[in-house]
Design a protein around this motif. Structure first.
Motif, short mmCIF file in Angstrom:
data_model
loop_
_atom_site.label_atom_id
_atom_site.label_comp_id
_atom_site.label_asym_id
_atom_site.label_seq_id
_atom_site.Cartn_x
_atom_site.Cartn_y
_atom_site.Cartn_z
N SER A 146 26.14 -43.69 -43.48
CA SER A 146 27.19 -43.44 -42.52
C SER A 146 26.84 -44.27 -41.43
O SER A 146 25.91 -45.06 -41.33
CB SER A 146 26.70 -41.77 -41.89
N GLY A 147 27.90 -44.39 -40.54
CA GLY A 147 27.84 -45.32 -39.24
C GLY A 147 26.58 -45.08 -38.35
O GLY A 147 26.15 -46.18 -38.29
N GLY A 148 26.17 -43.87 -38.12
CA GLY A 148 25.00 -43.85 -37.39
C GLY A 148 23.70 -44.35 -38.09
O GLY A 148 22.94 -44.92 -37.39
N GLN A 149 23.48 -43.92 -39.41
CA GLN A 149 22.44 -44.44 -40.11
C GLN A 149 22.39 -45.84 -40.26
O GLN A 149 21.16 -46.55 -40.12
CB GLN A 149 22.68 -43.85 -41.59
N ALA A 174 31.41 -48.63 -33.06
CA ALA A 174 31.82 -48.17 -34.47
C ALA A 174 31.73 -46.58 -34.37
O ALA A 174 32.09 -45.96 -35.37
CB ALA A 174 31.17 -48.99 -35.40
N LEU A 175 30.80 -45.98 -33.64
CA LEU A 175 30.72 -44.58 -33.98
C LEU A 175 31.67 -43.54 -33.12
O LEU A 175 32.39 -44.03 -32.00
CB LEU A 175 29.11 -44.27 -33.40
N ASP A 176 31.62 -42.58 -33.78
CA ASP A 176 32.71 -41.43 -32.89
C ASP A 176 32.03 -40.89 -31.76
O ASP A 176 30.72 -41.06 -31.57
CB ASP A 176 33.27 -40.31 -33.97
N ARG A 177 32.61 -40.26 -30.85
CA ARG A 177 32.15 -39.91 -29.70
C ARG A 177 30.94 -38.99 -29.70
O ARG A 177 29.95 -39.37 -29.03
CB ARG A 177 33.31 -39.45 -28.77
N LYS A 178 30.92 -38.10 -30.44
CA LYS A 178 29.68 -37.14 -30.71
C LYS A 178 28.53 -37.89 -31.09
O LYS A 178 27.62 -37.74 -30.50
CB LYS A 178 30.00 -36.11 -31.52
N GLU A 181 27.01 -40.06 -28.64
CA GLU A 181 26.26 -39.86 -27.27
C GLU A 181 24.87 -39.57 -27.85
O GLU A 181 23.87 -39.76 -27.30
CB GLU A 181 27.06 -38.69 -26.88
N THR A 182 24.68 -38.93 -29.02
CA THR A 182 23.65 -38.66 -29.74
C THR A 182 22.71 -40.08 -29.74
O THR A 182 21.57 -40.06 -29.62
CB THR A 182 23.68 -38.13 -31.19
N MET A 183 23.27 -40.95 -30.37
CA MET A 183 22.61 -42.27 -30.57
C MET A 183 22.05 -42.89 -29.26
O MET A 183 21.07 -43.43 -29.25
CB MET A 183 23.63 -43.35 -31.36
#
Ligand SMILES: Nc1ncnc2c1ncn2[C@@H]1O[C@H](COP(=O)(O)OP(=O)(O)O)[C@@H](O)[C@H]1O
Ligand SMILES: [Mg+2]
Length: 361
Positions: A146-149, A174-178, A181-183
């Motif tokens: 995934s993008g976050g990974q 490139a990450l969605d909003r939620k 914020e976590t990242m």
């Protein structure tokens, strides 16, 4: 990886960009750029697209050559050192990972690019993956993440070489909003724990406010203000900074009278007062942060017709009908359904809460 170096917020010259200039094909992108970062600081370069953020980052990394000025790191001139000799890591917007290689291979690439033999990479790769909580994905192909990974892998690859400085160019875009914020929280905690000195490039003010000790607000190749998030919000140095960082009521007007440290200004909605002394006739922009505007009379009081009332959960925003270039905004805490478009409401705020900027005469 080496244990973290002690954090030194007082030494704000760990990175010292001194009078740097750069032009592309005769068009100046920046000139006389001064920018200093302390050891262990997390700093953001914040500004609109095209203002020169990436160019400054690339000059620091050694990926772009400055036309003039110098760059010092920890007291050493690195202006003409090649990128691979600087031990500065860059996380690019696109992450620049190899999709057909595994996570572990991508992370090891950071080391191998700096001449480490394949055999000594294993433990360091494991350590770097543990740092970004990606140990379980070591053998997975990057294309299947995934993008976050993928972002975590890019960070692991950047950190595995123990960089003296970490540069991140729009790392969350490139990450969605939620997830963004976590990242942001995750990465900030990780960099803090390692006392890493890092510079984030972003055009997102919430991101800059969230991740940084200090923010350099850039506009057209200049730093307009370099300060902590709360200083930027409470005391923006220019109308540009006020507009770029946070929301505000914004009124254009003309000074009609000025006594010692208090001016009377004519706006399209009535007369208001602001701190400061100006020559009568001076054109000014008045700003007020929306939580400082109350729905009752105060030292400055305007009667406002609501264009909209937005219940946003933790707060309710009241938008007044305003002339082009002006904005009338008041925030009341919590969910408040007492207001509707077309209502006439009192907006009041104190003189001391007014920001005022000269715009001409
Ligand atoms: N390699 C290049 N060649 C020509 N112009 C460039 C190059 N890189 C950047 N620019 C120009 O320099 C200015 C600043 O760009 P950049 O640093 O990428 O801004 P930002 O990252 O703030 O969006 C822009 O006007 C851009 O078009
Ligand atoms: Mg950019």
């Amino acid at each position: 990886m080496a244990p973290p170096a002690p954090r030194d917020m007082g030494d704000s010259k760990y990175l010292d960009v001194n009078a740097v200039g750069k032009a592309f094909k005769g068009t100046s992108v920046m000139s006389g750029m001064d920018f200093r970062v302390g050891r262990g600081e997390l700093v953001s370069l914040l500004g609109p697209s095209g203002c020169g953020k990436t160019t400054l980052l690339r000059i620091i990394a050694g990926l772009t050559t400055a036309d003039s000025g110098e760059v010092l790191l920890d007291g050493r001139a690195i202006t003409s050192a090649p990128a691979h000799k600087r031990n500065i890591s860059v996380v690019f917007q696109s992450y620049a990972l190899f999709p057909h290689l595994t996570v572990a291979e991508n992370v090891a690439f950071g080391l191998r690019a700096r001449g480490h033999a394949k055999t000594d990479c294993g433990p360091k790769v494991a350590e770097a993956l543990a740092l970004v909580r990606m140990s379980d994905f070591a053998e997975r192909k990057v294309a299947a993440l995934s993008g976050g990974q993928q972002q975590r892998v890019a960070v692991a690859r950047a950190l595995i070489v123990d960089p003296v400085l970490l540069l991140l160019d729009e790392p969350f875009s490139a990450l969605d909003r939620k997830l963004r914020e976590t990242m942001q929280v995750e990465l900030k905690t990780l960099l803090r724990d390692r006392n890493m000195t890092a510079i984030f490039v972003t055009h997102d003010q919430d991101e800059a406010m969230g991740v940084s000790d200090r923010i350099a607000v850039m506009n057209a190749g200049q730093i307009e203000q370099f300060a902590t998030p709360s200083e930027l919000y409470a005391r923006p140095a220019s109308a540009f900074v006020m507009d770029f960082v946070g929301l505000s009521t914004r009124l254009n007007g003309e000074v009609i009278e000025s006594t010692e440290n208090r001016s009377t200004i004519r706006s399209a909605y009535g007369t208001v007062h602001a701190p400061g002394t100006f020559v009568p006739g001076t054109k000014v922009t008045i700003g007020v942060r929306p939580e400082l505007v109350k729905t009752r009379a105060a030292e400055n009081t305007l009667r406002v017709t609501l264009a909209d009332a937005m219940v946003l959960g933790s707060k309710t925003q009241l938008h007044g009908r305003a002339e082009a270039g002006d904005r009338l905004l008041c925030e009341v805490p919590g969910m408040n359904s007492d207001y509707a478009p077309g209502d006439t409401v009192t907006f009041g705020w104190d003189v001391a809460d007014s920001l005022v900027y000269e715009t001409g005469t």
